[in-house]
Motif scaffolding. Structure first.
Motif: not given
Length: 1078
Positions: A711, A831, A834, A836, A862-863, A866-867
């Motif tokens: 990450q 990984n 996520r 949110t 990295h996903k 990301r938020k």
């Protein structure tokens, strides 16, 4: 330079030389001869055979010194014996070529020489359908000069490729698979698979082209009445012919597939018959040329004005004839006029121009060569016209459709002719494919291939000149011989009869089609059995005798696609692309190997140079785009997709190929360039050394550490994953390999791109030190160490104790490397997770070069992160202006191009709380207690050691006793009486009791109280603001300079991070890693 070998036999020791030995020595010798060193010999596949066992070759004492080696390394005599009887042996290492899945099969002694084994097969594959069906048309359309250029370019391309191929083919044994084998072993599995499949497609489409040529000869020149589809209206002739091609082609492909399936041996036996047909046809052409010099054949051509007329629909070349003083109109008149009467209304051009008749084959001495020098390109549907012939133009609205003119069927231009002609020079790999059947492949392949190309190049170039010198231009441009009663144009030149060429070309194209259907499935089978393209592995299976049944079915199916295209002129450029791509990569393979100068690159063929290979590669690439730029792009796209598929999904193969060598050279060059100096701040990124802990099964304890690594890195920069095994390397080889496999497997699962390094060290702390000092190479060294917080640091038996941790912190600081410590690593996200929403909180207490700013930015790429939003907190003291601090920090972040919320937290000095005082006291009491417990433990161990040493000395020899005494003069020679032992025991008990009593009377150190106060206070502030943050980044305070306070340092860090789920402690390297400048 020749090397001489002298074989000197080692004689067995005779009785005379043993006379001086005593019976006892002889007995010992006999025992030693049978037992060696007492280690049983393992059976080696190389030396464990009947002949060796029968000869008892290794049971004598002549080679007893090498007895241990024979389990893994064969004797020279054994190796040479194997090489004499078997092909494709591995020499010292197990390579893929040994075919791990099956035993080596003994082969017959090869008997074929250069002429039969290489020269004739290449000749048969190169000469073929284009020579008989299209070369005259190419000469007529492009002219002698441009045709010469076309042929010369194509022949030069194949000659340069043959030179490169000869170098590769003579650099070791090339088994079945030919060009695919050479390219894959020279350029790697990705290039090999991509180009091998392209070569397979080219060979398959070549089969389709030969079958279409066979049908064209059959329906156009042998039996036109056999056509199923007839043209009902004018202009439908081409469509009807294409439909006939499709029907007959499908039938022939089925028939040929059955023949190949039933018996390949019959195809191989008929190969010489088909070759004889080709050679007889070529001899007939040359004989016909010689005959035209003194007796040209009679093939009259009918011209209307300057327009060529097709003789298929009339026989008399005149408008009318006179018989018995009566003028009668001919069939030709009725074709152009509305009635047979002399006053009928006729075509305007027919009325204005006369009908003339000229010789189609004027002969080599006629001077027609001058007229045929220049090109005559035309559009589709235009009339074939003779240059220099008088003509009166008719009205422009006159329709030519339905009139018996000779029309061009396709639009012609130079580049299109190159694409149509190039398949006639392919087939140069036929010799290298048979390398296993040759007496001396390394001599025969270069000689036979280059001679075959030279011969065929001479035939093609001479034919161009001779066709231009003997045949009228309008006949040359008449593709299907309509002006000469439907005869094959090149057949009109042949002697003694045109049927020699027609029959010869028919059988040669049939044979070439069968050869393609025989060779292509075997090529696909070789690729499938290599296992580099997973989705075609099913085609590696076949009949019990190894015949590729499934591959033959696929080949027939792909061949049918070419048959459905139905036009030989459309299929030829397709296979040109695939062959050109294959030849291009053969040249590239030779150039790469030559430039790399790898030790294994020792071709017996010496007449090569990398410039020739590079020229050949450039010529192949140029010809691809000259033939058809869109076909070239499609072929490259197909090859590129296969390449990426093999790279992504295919099996990993190590064939010692040139691309790996090229990568190593490029890496070496880049490393030397990077070594010049440290990277600029703008280029700085964390190059990680990840320190993993392994359990007793050599499995990773904290897999989330690798998740966090991927990450943070997102595949960029350097990652070294290291771990330490405690022990001696000689004893831990197996565990090291197992640990490395486990770590690499986990790296693959977590998609961590990097390198694995396992170190074995007697001391765990020293192993970590070795990794920090020596991991990496040159400029590609780590600048940041990532490790997990030792959760069980309070347990002294834990191998990664607080002492090792603190020493690691000190060593990273000394090495000027940054340090990241992930606390509660098992709570970090995988990984696949996520976030949110949530925050990444940065607590910027002291400036560390900008690491705290850079890390959240990298994580948010990295996903997983990301938020998340970035928040930066800094602490203001009593004398600081918090409002101004916030403005300055916002401006600083603006210049850094970072988006983050900024908050300044005020921490005022206040009295130290009782809680802090009590916590410090408890910490120091615990530390003192541990010291005393450790001291008493050491004392007990020392007493036990002294007793052990004394007992050892009493049972050993005098010399050993002296050495022990010398080693420990003060310890070993103590006299232990019962009274002294009791007194010592009470003394230790009293000292321990007094020591533990002092623990409850001690006062905490003021320095420790202040440090604990900071930790407690700061922890409260962080908890208040960041308790629910997804990740908290904190400045990691440095360890104390006085090593006596190391255990207290761990307690301070524990208190500082207490109550937080995910914490990353960050310690900078002492240099700036982020800049406001562009």
């Amino acid at each position: 330079m020749p090397t001489s070998f002298t074989v000197v036999p080692v004689e067995a020791q005779g009785p005379a030389e043993r006379r001086g030995q005593s019976p006892r020595e002889e007995e010992d010798e006999e025992r030693d001869r049978g037992a060696g060193d007492g280690i049983a010999k393992e059976n080696s596949p190389f030396i464990n055979n009947a002949e060796m066992d029968r000869g008892n070759m290794y049971e004598g004492k002549n080679m007893a010194l090498f007895e241990e080696e024979m389990d893994s390394n064969p004797m020279v005599s054994s190796l040479l014996n194997k090489l004499a009887n078997y092909t494709n042996l591995t020499q010292g290492v197990v390579e893929h070529e040994a075919d791990e899945d099956s035993k080596r099969k003994e082969v017959k002694v090869p008997r074929m020489g250069t002429f039969i084994g290489v020269y004739l097969p290449c000749l048969q594959n190169i000469l073929g359908v284009i020579l008989f069906l299209r070369l005259t048309w190419i000469v007529g359309t492009a002219g002698v000069l441009e045709s010469f250029i076309i042929v010369f370019m194509c022949c030069a391309c194949t000659m340069l490729t043959a030179i490169s191929m000869s170098a590769i083919a003579t650099n070791g044994v090339v088994p079945a698979g030919g060009s695919y084998y050479m390219i894959s072993r020279s350029l790697g599995p990705e290039f090999g698979g991509a180009v091998g499949l392209c070569f397979y497609l080219g060979t398959t489409f070549a089969g389709a082209m030969y079958i279409l040529g066979t049908i064209e000869i059959l329906l156009t020149y042998i039996s036109p009445s056999a056509a199923i589809f007839k043209a009902e209206e004018v202009g439908e002739e081409t469509e009807a012919m294409l439909n006939n091609m499709r029907v007959y082609g499908t039938c022939i492909i089925i028939l040929m597939a059955i023949v190949v399936f039933v018996g390949v041996k019959y195809v191989n036996k008929l190969a010489l018959v088909f070759l004889a047909c080709v050679i007889l046809s070529i001899i007939a052409i040359y004989a016909g040329v010689i005959k035209t010099a003194f007796d040209p054949p009679d093939f009259p051509i009918c011209l209307l004005g300057n327009r060529t007329l097709s003789k298929r629909s009339f026989d008399v070349c005149a408008k009318f004839t006179e018989s018995n003083n009566e003028t009668r109109t001919t069939t030709l008149w009725r074709l152009f006029c509305d009635s047979s009467s002399l006053n009928a209304t006729c075509d305007d051009y027919f009325s204005l121009n006369n009908v003339t008749e000229i010789q189609g084959i004027p002969g080599v001495m006629s001077g027609v060569l001058i007229d045929n020098l220049w090109s005559t390109y035309s559009d589709k549907g235009s009339i074939v016209e003779k240059k220099g012939q008088p003509s009166v133009a008719g009205s422009e609205d006159t329709k030519t459709g339905g009139l018996p003119y000779v029309f061009t069927d396709i639009m012609t231009y130079f580049t299109m002719l190159v694409g149509i002609y190039f398949p006639s020079v392919t087939g140069i790999m036929a010799g290298s494919n048979r390398s296993g059947d040759l007496k001396d492949a390394q001599k025969s392949i270069p000689t036979g291939t280059i001679l075959a190309i030279s011969t065929t190049s001479f035939i093609y170039l001479s034919c161009i000149v001779l066709f231009g010198a003997c045949i009228e231009g309008v006949i040359l441009r008449d593709k299907f011989g309509e002006a000469v009663n439907g005869n094959l144009v090149v057949g009109t030149l042949a002697w003694p009869s045109p049927w020699v060429i027609v029959i010869g070309s028919f059988f040669s194209t049939c044979g070439a089609g069968l050869q393609s259907l025989t060779g292509a499935p075997r090529l696909l089978q070789a690729i499938a059995r290599d296992g580099i393209v997973p989705f075609i592995q099913v085609f590696g299976h076949g009949k019990a005798n190894g015949e590729p049944t499934w591959a033959l079915l696929l080949t027939a199916g792909i061949c049918e696609i070419g048959i459905l295209i139905a036009s030989l002129d459309s299929v030829a450029p397709i296979l040109s692309m695939f062959f050109l791509m294959c030849y291009m990569f053969v040249n590239l393979a030779c150039a790469v190997q030559t430039l790399l100068r790898t030790p294994n690159w020792r071709p017996r063929f010496k007449y090569y140079h990398w410039t020739l290979s590079f020229l050949g590669m450039s010529l192949c690439l140029a010809l691809m785009f000259i033939c058809s730029w869109y076909y070239a792009l499609i072929a490259m796209l197909i090859a590129g997709c296969i390449y990426k598929y093999i790279e992504y999904r295919g099996a990993e193969k190590e064939w010692g190929d040139g691309i790996r060598g090229l990568s190593l050279n490029a890496a070496r060059y880049a490393l030397l360039r990077v070594e010049d100096g440290p990277p600029h701040t703008k280029n700085w990124r964390p190059q990680l050394l990840v320190l993993l802990n392994l359990d007793s099964e050599q499995l990773v304890k904290h897999p989330r550490l690798l998740s966090f690594t991927s990450q943070l890195k997102a595949g960029k920069g350097l990652t070294i994953v290291g771990s330490v095994l405690q022990g001696i390397y000689l004893d831990k080889c197996t565990e090291t390999q197992k640990a490395e496999e486990n770590v690499k497997a986990l790296m693959g699962v977590e998609k961590t791109k990097g390198f694995c390094q396992i170190v074995v060290s007697p001391n765990y702390r020293d192993g970590i030190s070795y990794l920090i000092q020596s991991a990496g190479l040159g400029g590609m060294k780590h600048n940041t160490v990532l490790m997990a917080w030792p959760q069980s640091w309070k347990q002294t038996e834990n191998r990664f104790s607080w002492k090792n941790f603190v020493d690691t912190v000190r060593e990273t600081t000394a090495a000027q490397q940054a340090l990241l410590v992930a606390k509660n690593i098992d709570l970090f996200p995988t990984n696949q997770e996520r976030f949110t929403e949530g925050n990444i909180d940065v607590w910027w207490i002291v400036h560390d070069g900008g690491m705290l700013m850079l890390l959240p930015f990298l994580l948010r790429q990295h996903k997983v992160w990301r938020k998340c939003k970035m928040r930066i907190f800094t602490v203001a003291q009593m004398d600081d202006n918090s409002i101004q601090m916030k403005k300055d920090l916002q401006m600083f972040l603006y210049h850094l191009r970072l988006n983050a919320e900024v908050e300044v937290v005020e921490m005022f000095e206040n009295d130290i709380s009782a809680f802090t005082y009590e916590k410090t006291l408890m910490m120091e009491q615990r530390s003192q207690m541990l010291k005393q417990m450790q001291l008493s433990k050491n004392e007990r161990e020392r007493e036990a050691q002294l007793i052990h040493d004394r007992n050892t000395a009493s049972h050993s020899s005098p010399a050993v006793k002296e050495s022990v005494a010398a080693a420990a003069p003060e310890k070993v020679h103590m006299t232990w009486t019962k009274e002294k032992f009791v007194a010592e025991k009470h003394k230790n008990k009293d000292s321990n009791a007094s020591g533990f009593k002092d623990l409850f009377n001690m006062k905490p150190n003021q320095s420790n109280v202040r440090r604990m106060h900071t930790a407690v206070k700061l922890n409260g502030v962080v908890l208040n603001k960041s308790q629910h943050a997804q990740l908290v980044l904190l400045n990691m305070p440095g360890p104390p300079k006085n090593r006596k306070g190391d255990e207290n340092y761990m307690e301070f860090l524990e208190v500082l991070t207490e109550g937080l789920d995910r914490v990353l402690l960050v310690r900078g390297s002492g240099r700036e890693v982020i800049t406001i400048y562009s």
